[in-house]
Write an enzyme that holds these catalytic residues in place. Structure first.
Site, PDB file in Angstrom:
ATOM      1  N   LYS A   1      -3.525  58.568 -31.006  1.00 37.24           N
ATOM      2  CA  LYS A   1      -3.046  59.948 -30.933  1.00 37.24           C
ATOM      3  C   LYS A   1      -3.414  60.773 -32.179  1.00 37.24           C
ATOM      4  O   LYS A   1      -4.529  61.237 -32.268  1.00 37.24           O
ATOM      5  CB  LYS A   1      -1.551  59.957 -30.631  1.00 37.24           C
ATOM      6  CG  LYS A   1      -1.285  59.463 -29.196  1.00 37.24           C
ATOM      7  CD  LYS A   1       0.006  59.954 -28.596  1.00 37.24           C
ATOM      8  CE  LYS A   1       0.035  59.687 -27.099  1.00 37.24           C
ATOM      9  NZ  LYS A   1       0.768  58.511 -26.701  1.00 37.24           N
TER      10      LYS A   1
ATOM     11  N   ASP B   1       3.275  49.058 -32.017  1.00 39.76           N
ATOM     12  CA  ASP B   1       2.558  50.169 -31.384  1.00 39.76           C
ATOM     13  C   ASP B   1       3.095  51.465 -31.979  1.00 39.76           C
ATOM     14  O   ASP B   1       4.149  51.957 -31.578  1.00 39.76           O
ATOM     15  CB  ASP B   1       2.753  50.136 -29.864  1.00 39.76           C
ATOM     16  CG  ASP B   1       1.985  51.271 -29.168  1.00 39.76           C
ATOM     17  OD1 ASP B   1       1.551  52.221 -29.857  1.00 39.76           O
ATOM     18  OD2 ASP B   1       1.848  51.211 -27.927  1.00 39.76           O
TER      19      ASP B   1
ATOM     20  N   PHE C   1       6.284  51.690 -23.187  1.00 37.95           N
ATOM     21  CA  PHE C   1       5.092  52.422 -22.739  1.00 37.95           C
ATOM     22  C   PHE C   1       3.970  52.115 -23.707  1.00 37.95           C
ATOM     23  O   PHE C   1       4.060  52.420 -24.890  1.00 37.95           O
ATOM     24  CB  PHE C   1       5.306  53.941 -22.667  1.00 37.95           C
ATOM     25  CG  PHE C   1       4.059  54.633 -22.189  1.00 37.95           C
ATOM     26  CD1 PHE C   1       3.798  54.779 -20.837  1.00 37.95           C
ATOM     27  CD2 PHE C   1       3.103  55.096 -23.100  1.00 37.95           C
ATOM     28  CE1 PHE C   1       2.619  55.370 -20.387  1.00 37.95           C
ATOM     29  CE2 PHE C   1       1.915  55.688 -22.655  1.00 37.95           C
ATOM     30  CZ  PHE C   1       1.677  55.823 -21.298  1.00 37.95           C
TER      31      PHE C   1
END
Ligand SMILES: *Cc1c(COP(=O)(O)O)cnc(C)c1O
Length: 405
Positions: free
Chosen positions: A261, A232, A147
Site C-alpha cells: 500500500k 502483515d 484480510f
C-alpha cells in the site's frame, strides 16, 4: 453540496461504469478526476475530504511533491529492467527500507497479496530447509477475521463468505484461531507449525485491536516454539498508527514484515517482504520472482517514501492528530455510535445497527463532502492521509456528528 443535476458529468461516467466494469466493487457514486493532499475533486467540480486514502495506500496524501518528484525524475530516465539485470534504483531502495525496518534483506514485489504470498512461501521453505519439517507438512496459523488479499491461496483461509465462497478447491495448510486469543494460538501449535501470520491491527475487519499485550505474547510464544512471526503491516504500517509499524506500539519486532500500500506512495504498486538473512536467505535464483517486482520506477518512489518516514514527522502527526480524532469520535458514543477504536489516524466506528448501515453512513458523509468506506455491516473505517491538519480532523468529526440522529 449541490444536488446531482441531470447535466452532470458524473452521470455519464456512472453509466459507463455500470455498462463496462465488472461489478466486483460497489463504489460510492462519486467520479474523481483530480486531487491534491487530502482533498479530491470530482468531474463536476465538487471537493471532498478523502478520509479513506486508498485504504492507506495514500498515507502521504495525493500528489505529495517529494513522491511525484521522484516519480517524474525516474520516468524520464528508466522505468523497467526486469530482475534479469540490475538497476541503480533497487539497491538503494532495499538498503533504506531494510534500515527503516531494522532488518537485513528485502524481497520486492508489487501488490500486497503478492507480498503475502511471498511471506507464505518464505515460511514454508524456511520450515522445510531450516526448521526441518517433513516436506509438504508445513502449517501456518492465521487469525479469524483476517484480510490478507485476494489470491486463491489467501482466500482459502478467509472467513468472509464474499471473499471465499465458490473459489475452491482451496489451498490446505492453514489453521484459523480466534484473533487475540493466546491460549487458542498455543493450543493450535504443532511441530509442523512454521509460522503465525497476523495483522497487528485488523484493517478490513474494522480496525480491530488485539488485547493489550497480545502481540508481545505472540512474539514470545513464536520465539519459544521456533515459529516465524509474520506481521502483515500492509495497511497498518508506514506511519498510519502513529508509529512506523503497528508492531512498534507494543515494541514487538516480528521475524517478517509484509509491506505494501503506502510503500508505493499512491503512485505505483510497490510491496515487499522484509526480514533477516536467516529467513529470507532461503531464496536462491529461480525459486521465486516477479517481472515487475523491484522495478526502477517503483524503487525510486519507494525510496522516497522511506525518506519521508525516516524523518518521523508523519508518525508524529498521526499520533498527535490521532488523539484529536479519538477524542472527537469518542464524543459520539451513545449518540448513534456503539464503539470506536482509534490508533493514530486510523479509526473503526461501529454505528448502532438500528440507526443506519455503514453504507448509508458513507453516502450521507459523501453528501457533506467527506469520503469514507464501510467495512462490514454498520462499521465504517476512517483512514485520512497523514498530511491532514487539525481543521480537517474537526471537519471529519463534525460531519460524522451531523449524519447521526
Ligand atoms: C490491502 C491489504 C492486502 C492486499 O493488498 P493488495 O495490494 O490489495 O493485494 C493484504 N493485507 C492487508 C492487511 C491489506 O490491508
Amino acid at each position: 453540496m449541490d444536488a446531482p443535476e441531470a447535466t452532470s458529468q458524473s452521470h455519464e461516467h456512472l453509466s459507463l461504469a455500470e455498462e463496462w466494469i465488472a461489478a466486483n466493487y460497489h463504489p460510492l457514486p462519486v467520479v474523481i478526476s483530480h486531487a491534491e493532499g487530502a482533498w479530491v475533486t470530482d468531474v463536476d467540480g465538487h471537493r471532498y475530504l478523502d478520509a479513506l486514502a486508498g485504504y492507506s495506500a495514500l498515507n502521504f496524501g495525493h500528489l505529495h511533491p517529494a513522491l511525484v518528484g521522484a516519480a517524474h525524475e525516474q520516468l524520464d530516465r528508466l522505468t523497467l529492467t526486469s530482475r534479469a539485470f540490475h538497476s541503480d534504483q533497487l539497491g538503494p531502495f532495499c538498503r533504506d527500507l531494510a534500515a527503516l525496518a531494522g532488518k537485513e534483506l528485502v524481497l520486492p514485489m508489487n501488490t500486497g497479496a503478492e507480498a503475502v504470498e511471498t511471506a507464505i512461501k518464505t515460511a514454508r521453505k524456511w520450515g522445510y530447509e531450516v526448521k526441518g519439517v517433513p516436506d509438504g507438512a508445513a502449517r501456518i496459523i492465521v487469525m479469524s477475521g483476517n484480510f490478507h488479499g485476494r489470491t486463491t491461496t489467501i482466500i482459502s483461509f478467509s472467513e468472509d463468505p464474499d471473499a471465499h465462497d465458490h473459489y475452491g478447491p482451496y489451498t490446505p495448510g492453514f489453521d484459523i484461531v480466534p484473533y487475540g486469543d493466546l491460549e487458542a494460538l498455543e493450543a493450535a501449535m504443532t511441530d509442523e507449525t512454521v509460522a503465525v501470520l497476523l495483522e497487528p491491527i485488523q484493517g478490513e475487519g474494522g480496525v480491530v485491536l488485539p488485547p493489550a499485550g497480545y502481540l508481545r505474547a505472540v512474539r514470545a510464544l513464536t520465539r519459544e516454539r521456533n515459529v516465524l512471526m509474520l506481521a502483515d503491516e500492509i495497511q497498518s504500517g508506514l506511519g498510519r498508527t502513529g508509529t512506523t509499524f503497528a508492531c512498534d506500539l507494543e515494541d514487538v519486532v516480528p521475524d517478517v514484515y509484509i509491506l505494501g500500500k503506502a510503500l508505493g506512495g499512491g503512485i505505483v504498486p510497490v510491496s515487499a517482504v522484509v526480514a533477516d538473512r536467516s529467513v529470507l536467505g532461503v531464496f536462491t535464483p529461480g525459486s521465486h520472482g516477479s517481472t515487475f517486482g523491484g522495478n526502477p520506477l517503483g524503487a525510486a518512489v519507494g525510496r522516497a517514501v522511506v525518506g519521508l518516514l525516516r524523518t518521523g514527522e508523519y508518525q508524529e502527526r498521526a499520533a498527535h492528530l490521532g488523539k484529536l480524532l479519538d477524542e472527537g469520535l469518542r464524543g459520539l458514543v451513545g449518540r448513534g455510535v456503539d464503539a470506536v477504536r482509534v490508533r493514530g489516524l486510523w479509526a473503526g466506528v461501529d454505528i448502532t445497527p438500528s440507526v443506519m448501515t455503514g453504507r448509508e453512513a458513507c453516502e450521507r458523509m459523501m453528501e457533506l463532502g467527506v469520503l469514507m468506506k464501510d467495512t462490514h455491516g454498520s462499521t465504517v473505517r476512517l483512514a485520512p492521509p497523514l498530511v491532514i491538519g487539525e481543521d480537517e480532523v474537526h471537519l471529519l468529526v463534525d460531519s460524522f456528528a451531523k449524519i447521526l440522529p
